[in-house]
Design a protein around this motif. Structure first.
Motif, PDB file in Angstrom:
ATOM      1  N   PRO A  93       3.406  -6.814   3.191  1.00 20.34           N
ATOM      2  CA  PRO A  93       3.797  -7.562   1.989  1.00 20.34           C
ATOM      3  C   PRO A  93       2.675  -8.457   1.466  1.00 20.34           C
ATOM      4  CG  PRO A  93       5.606  -7.554   3.542  1.00 20.34           C
ATOM      5  CD  PRO A  93       4.431  -6.953   4.258  1.00 20.34           C
ATOM      6  N   LEU A  96       0.403  -6.224  -0.528  1.00 18.71           N
ATOM      7  CA  LEU A  96       1.018  -5.871  -1.812  1.00 18.71           C
ATOM      8  C   LEU A  96       0.941  -7.025  -2.806  1.00 18.71           C
ATOM      9  CD1 LEU A  96       4.231  -3.976  -0.602  1.00 18.71           C
ATOM     10  CD2 LEU A  96       2.061  -2.975  -1.363  1.00 18.71           C
ATOM     11  N   GLU A  97       1.148  -8.242  -2.305  1.00 21.64           N
ATOM     12  CA  GLU A  97       1.056  -9.416  -3.176  1.00 21.64           C
ATOM     13  C   GLU A  97      -0.374  -9.619  -3.654  1.00 21.64           C
ATOM     14  OE1 GLU A  97       2.573 -12.813  -1.063  1.00 21.64           O
ATOM     15  OE2 GLU A  97       4.396 -11.734  -0.500  1.00 21.64           O
ATOM     16  N   VAL A 111       3.338  -5.798  -5.851  1.00 19.89           N
ATOM     17  CA  VAL A 111       4.674  -6.400  -5.807  1.00 19.89           C
ATOM     18  C   VAL A 111       4.488  -7.909  -5.881  1.00 19.89           C
ATOM     19  CG1 VAL A 111       6.760  -6.718  -4.427  1.00 19.89           C
ATOM     20  CG2 VAL A 111       5.599  -4.512  -4.394  1.00 19.89           C
ATOM     21  N   THR A 132       9.050  -9.234  -2.530  1.00 18.55           N
ATOM     22  CA  THR A 132       8.721  -8.672  -1.225  1.00 18.55           C
ATOM     23  C   THR A 132       9.904  -8.764  -0.262  1.00 18.55           C
ATOM     24  OG1 THR A 132       7.729 -10.783  -0.529  1.00 18.55           O
ATOM     25  CG2 THR A 132       6.242  -9.098  -1.423  1.00 18.55           C
ATOM     26  N   LEU A 181      11.835  -5.478  -0.086  1.00 21.58           N
ATOM     27  CA  LEU A 181      11.200  -4.255   0.388  1.00 21.58           C
ATOM     28  C   LEU A 181      12.028  -3.643   1.514  1.00 21.58           C
ATOM     29  CD1 LEU A 181       7.478  -5.459   0.621  1.00 21.58           C
ATOM     30  CD2 LEU A 181       8.380  -3.779  -1.007  1.00 21.58           C
ATOM     31  N   ALA A 210       8.673  -0.802   4.877  1.00 25.15           N
ATOM     32  CA  ALA A 210       7.568  -1.418   4.140  1.00 25.15           C
ATOM     33  C   ALA A 210       7.261  -2.823   4.654  1.00 25.15           C
ATOM     34  CB  ALA A 210       7.885  -1.450   2.650  1.00 25.15           C
ATOM     35  N   ARG A 211       8.314  -3.591   4.978  1.00 23.36           N
ATOM     36  CA  ARG A 211       8.080  -4.965   5.454  1.00 23.36           C
ATOM     37  C   ARG A 211       7.279  -4.974   6.750  1.00 23.36           C
ATOM     38  NH1 ARG A 211      13.517  -5.775   4.322  1.00 23.36           N
ATOM     39  NH2 ARG A 211      14.028  -6.070   6.516  1.00 23.36           N
ATOM     40  N   LEU A 236      -0.001   3.046  -1.651  1.00 25.32           N
ATOM     41  CA  LEU A 236       0.611   1.749  -1.327  1.00 25.32           C
ATOM     42  C   LEU A 236       1.859   1.534  -2.169  1.00 25.32           C
ATOM     43  CD1 LEU A 236      -2.523  -0.577  -0.977  1.00 25.32           C
ATOM     44  CD2 LEU A 236      -1.377   0.804   0.767  1.00 25.32           C
ATOM     45  N   ARG A 237       1.788   1.915  -3.441  1.00 28.89           N
ATOM     46  CA  ARG A 237       2.982   1.830  -4.307  1.00 28.89           C
ATOM     47  C   ARG A 237       4.087   2.733  -3.773  1.00 28.89           C
ATOM     48  NH1 ARG A 237      -0.943   2.237  -8.557  1.00 28.89           N
ATOM     49  NH2 ARG A 237      -1.304   0.194  -9.523  1.00 28.89           N
ATOM     50  N   ALA A 284       5.679   1.173  -0.750  1.00 27.85           N
ATOM     51  CA  ALA A 284       6.495   0.023  -1.160  1.00 27.85           C
ATOM     52  C   ALA A 284       7.816   0.465  -1.773  1.00 27.85           C
ATOM     53  CB  ALA A 284       5.721  -0.837  -2.152  1.00 27.85           C
ATOM     54  N   GLU A 285       7.802   1.623  -2.439  1.00 28.04           N
ATOM     55  CA  GLU A 285       9.001   2.123  -3.117  1.00 28.04           C
ATOM     56  C   GLU A 285       9.800   3.103  -2.261  1.00 28.04           C
ATOM     57  OE1 GLU A 285       7.432   3.798  -6.676  1.00 28.04           O
ATOM     58  OE2 GLU A 285       6.677   1.855  -7.424  1.00 28.04           O
TER      59      GLU A 285
END
Length: 201
Positions: free
Chosen positions: A60, A63-64, A69, A74, A77, A81-82, A126-127, A130-131
């Protein structure tokens, strides 16, 4: 050798797809007790990833930082993903991310490393992770390990490394603490058995 060498692989080296396991004499902070997965090896050098060094950053956080994201989101997620593993891949280009993953995910920038494993170094993957659209097995590595022409061969001959066939279960295991012992066990070796004498699998 860097990532561009993977895109233009014309020759296959004997260390491609192998583990390098650091011998006790390797005192360098980045490589002591390390297991390295070699992605490319040729007359121009070698590159790979340390697979048993945890990063302080979480997925996370990554991603930030990359603005994939925003922070409030986050928390929503998926569990995968987390807790997605983020490792220290090596001392070269430590600000750059690389995803080693199973071959059930592919995009334009994905590069096959072996019959089962690919490497992707763009934000697309990475997207997707995350999805919840990412590969079944994967790990994010920040930085990589690189050697110039003949450098790695010299280190092996000077008893810096053991090498053996890799195992996907070890590469993708999120628990890094036992990977050194597990990689040695592939060769029937325990850490207590290692000495300063040379040996190769």
């Amino acid at each position: 050798m860097g990532i561009t060498a993977l895109k233009d692989k014309r020759e296959r080296g004997f260390l491609d797809g192998q583990f390098l396991i650091a011998m006790p004499g390797v005192q360098d902070g980045s490589f002591a007790r390390s297991v390295v997965y070699i992605c490319a090896h040729s007359s121009t050098g070698a590159m790979g990833f340390i697979i048993n060094r945890q990063q302080e950053l979480s997925f996370p956080n990554v991603l930030e930082h990359l603005k994939i994201v925003e922070e409030p989101h986050t928390a929503f997620l998926s569990k995968q993903a987390r807790y997605f593993p983020v490792l220290y891949g090596g001392p070269v280009e430590t600000g750059r991310g690389f995803v080693l993953h199973s071959d059930d995910f592919s995009c334009e920038s994905s590069i096959p490393v072996s019959d089962e494993i690919s490497l992707t170094a763009t934000l697309d993957i990475l997207r997707a992770i995350a999805e919840g659209r990412g590969p079944t097995r994967a790990t994010l590595l920040l930085g990589y390990a690189g050697w110039g022409p003949g450098q790695l061969e010299a280190e092996i001959s000077n008893n810096g490394w053991l090498n053996c066939a890799s195992q996907d279960d070890i590469i993708f295991d999120p628990c890094v603490d036992a990977k050194y012992e597990r990689a040695l066990a592939l060769m029937g070796v325990s850490p207590e058995m290692l000495s300063t004498e040379a040996g190769h699998a």
